[in-house]
Write a protein that holds these residues in place. Structure first.
Motif, mmCIF file in Angstrom:
data_model
loop_
_atom_site.group_PDB
_atom_site.id
_atom_site.type_symbol
_atom_site.label_atom_id
_atom_site.label_comp_id
_atom_site.label_asym_id
_atom_site.label_seq_id
_atom_site.Cartn_x
_atom_site.Cartn_y
_atom_site.Cartn_z
ATOM 1 N N TRP A 47 0.844 -1.197 0.000
ATOM 2 C CA TRP A 47 0.000 0.000 0.000
ATOM 3 C C TRP A 47 0.873 1.240 0.000
ATOM 4 C CZ3 TRP A 47 -0.694 -3.890 3.659
ATOM 5 C CH2 TRP A 47 -1.857 -4.642 3.538
ATOM 6 N N TRP A 48 0.516 2.193 -0.849
ATOM 7 C CA TRP A 48 1.144 3.516 -0.862
ATOM 8 C C TRP A 48 0.132 4.509 -0.308
ATOM 9 C CZ3 TRP A 48 6.043 4.735 -1.579
ATOM 10 C CH2 TRP A 48 6.868 3.867 -2.294
ATOM 11 N N ARG A 49 0.548 5.324 0.649
ATOM 12 C CA ARG A 49 -0.336 6.316 1.258
ATOM 13 C C ARG A 49 0.315 7.701 1.230
ATOM 14 N NH1 ARG A 49 -4.477 3.945 3.856
ATOM 15 N NH2 ARG A 49 -4.259 1.762 4.359
ATOM 16 N N PHE A 50 -0.561 8.694 1.169
ATOM 17 C CA PHE A 50 -0.152 10.087 1.325
ATOM 18 C C PHE A 50 -1.028 10.636 2.442
ATOM 19 C CE2 PHE A 50 -0.738 14.635 0.300
ATOM 20 C CZ PHE A 50 0.580 15.058 0.331
ATOM 21 N N GLY A 51 -0.415 10.842 3.613
ATOM 22 C CA GLY A 51 -1.224 11.228 4.766
ATOM 23 C C GLY A 51 -2.254 10.149 5.048
ATOM 24 N N LYS A 52 -3.507 10.540 5.123
ATOM 25 C CA LYS A 52 -4.573 9.564 5.399
ATOM 26 C C LYS A 52 -5.135 8.927 4.129
ATOM 27 C CE LYS A 52 -8.219 13.029 5.369
ATOM 28 N NZ LYS A 52 -9.300 13.660 6.083
ATOM 29 N N TYR A 53 -4.647 9.341 2.976
ATOM 30 C CA TYR A 53 -5.200 8.880 1.708
ATOM 31 C C TYR A 53 -4.448 7.666 1.162
ATOM 32 C CZ TYR A 53 -7.288 13.504 1.838
ATOM 33 O OH TYR A 53 -7.976 14.625 2.220
ATOM 34 N N LEU A 54 -5.191 6.655 0.752
ATOM 35 C CA LEU A 54 -4.622 5.506 0.061
ATOM 36 C C LEU A 54 -4.480 5.877 -1.413
ATOM 37 C CD1 LEU A 54 -3.741 2.533 0.036
ATOM 38 C CD2 LEU A 54 -6.138 1.928 -0.358
ATOM 39 N N LEU A 55 -3.244 5.842 -1.915
ATOM 40 C CA LEU A 55 -2.983 6.220 -3.298
ATOM 41 C C LEU A 55 -2.951 5.034 -4.246
ATOM 42 C CD1 LEU A 55 -0.089 8.815 -2.868
ATOM 43 C CD2 LEU A 55 -2.534 9.268 -3.159
ATOM 44 N N ALA A 56 -2.389 3.920 -3.777
ATOM 45 C CA ALA A 56 -2.234 2.769 -4.665
ATOM 46 C C ALA A 56 -2.003 1.519 -3.838
ATOM 47 C CB ALA A 56 -1.059 2.985 -5.610
ATOM 48 N N GLU A 57 -2.361 0.382 -4.437
ATOM 49 C CA GLU A 57 -2.095 -0.883 -3.766
ATOM 50 C C GLU A 57 -1.843 -1.967 -4.798
ATOM 51 O OE1 GLU A 57 -5.396 -2.633 -1.555
ATOM 52 O OE2 GLU A 57 -6.758 -1.317 -2.635
ATOM 53 N N ILE A 58 -1.037 -2.934 -4.364
ATOM 54 C CA ILE A 58 -0.731 -4.101 -5.186
ATOM 55 C C ILE A 58 -1.002 -5.327 -4.332
ATOM 56 C CG2 ILE A 58 1.043 -5.421 -6.387
ATOM 57 C CD1 ILE A 58 2.536 -2.831 -6.899
ATOM 58 N N ASN A 59 -1.775 -6.251 -4.895
ATOM 59 C CA ASN A 59 -1.951 -7.552 -4.259
ATOM 60 C C ASN A 59 -1.213 -8.548 -5.131
ATOM 61 O OD1 ASN A 59 -2.848 -10.097 -3.382
ATOM 62 N ND2 ASN A 59 -4.730 -9.190 -2.570
ATOM 63 N N VAL A 60 -0.043 -8.972 -4.641
ATOM 64 C CA VAL A 60 0.822 -9.850 -5.430
ATOM 65 C C VAL A 60 0.172 -11.205 -5.644
ATOM 66 C CG1 VAL A 60 3.086 -10.958 -5.503
ATOM 67 C CG2 VAL A 60 2.875 -8.629 -4.626
ATOM 68 N N ASN A 61 -0.559 -11.691 -4.643
ATOM 69 C CA ASN A 61 -1.155 -13.027 -4.725
ATOM 70 C C ASN A 61 -2.162 -13.154 -5.873
ATOM 71 O OD1 ASN A 61 0.341 -13.814 -2.523
ATOM 72 N ND2 ASN A 61 -1.254 -13.275 -1.073
ATOM 73 N N ASN A 62 -3.015 -12.151 -6.053
ATOM 74 C CA ASN A 62 -3.981 -12.252 -7.150
ATOM 75 C C ASN A 62 -3.641 -11.305 -8.300
ATOM 76 O OD1 ASN A 62 -4.856 -9.742 -6.340
ATOM 77 N ND2 ASN A 62 -6.784 -10.465 -5.469
#
Length: 157
Positions: free
Chosen positions: A25-40
C-alpha cells in the motif's frame, strides 16, 4: 527528497521488499494512493483522492512496486508511506518505509548567486573526496610495504 516543481519523482520500494510482500500500500497522509496484491496480481491506483490533487499524476510499476508522481507540484509535497504485508507467515510483521518529498518552485530555486555557491560547494566536496581517497590508498600501500619489509626481514636461512 527535494524535487523541482514539474519534475517526476519515483518512490522506490526495493526489489527484496517487492518479492517478499503479498500486499503493498502507498499512502499520502490519510489517503490511500495505490495498492498491489501480489497473490492475485491486482493493481489499483486511486488518483482521485485528496481533492483530486493526484489525478492523472500517479503511475505504479507492477514489476518493482515503485510509485511515480508525474508533473509534481507543491500540492503533492509531504509524507508518503509504504506498507508491505509479508506473505510467508502470519508471525512476520508488516514493514513500512516513509518518504518525505519536498517540492520547490523553479522560480525560487536557484538564482545566479545560489547556483555559484552550490557549484563551488560541490567542487569542494569532490576535491575533499579525492584527497581522502588518495590518503587512504597511500596509507594502505605504506602498510603493505611495511608488512612486506617486516616479513622479508624476519626470515633467517
Amino acid at each position: 527528497m527535494s524535487e523541482m516543481e514539474g519534475d517526476s519523482v519515483t518512490l522506490n520500494i526495493g526489489s527484496e521488499d517487492m518479492k517478499d510482500g503479498s500486499q503493498i500500500w502507498w499512502r499520502f497522509g490519510k489517503y490511500l494512493l495505490a495498492e498491489i496484491n501480489v497473490n492475485n496480481d491486482s493493481i489499483t491506483v486511486y488518483d482521485d483522492v485528496a481533492d483530486g490533487r493526484f489525478r492523472d499524476r500517479l503511475k505504479l510499476d507492477n514489476q518493482t512496486g515503485s510509485l511515480t508522481i508525474t508533473n509534481i507540484t507543491t500540492e503533492q509535497a509531504g509524507i508518503y508511506k509504504l506498507n508491505i504485508a509479508r506473505a510467508e507467515s502470519s508471525l512476520s510483521s508488516p514493514s513500512s518505509k516513509t518518504f518525505n518529498v519536498s517540492v520547490y518552485d523553479s522560480v525560487h530555486c536557484c538564482g545566479p548567486t545560489e547556483a555559484v555557491i552550490r557549484l563551488v560547494l560541490s567542487a569542494l566536496v569532490g576535491v575533499a573526496t579525492v584527497i581522502v581517497l588518495v590518503y587512504e590508498i597511500r596509507s594502505r600501500r605504506a602498510e603493505q610495504d611495511q608488512a612486506h619489509i617486516h616479513t622479508s626481514g624476519s626470515i633467517e636461512i
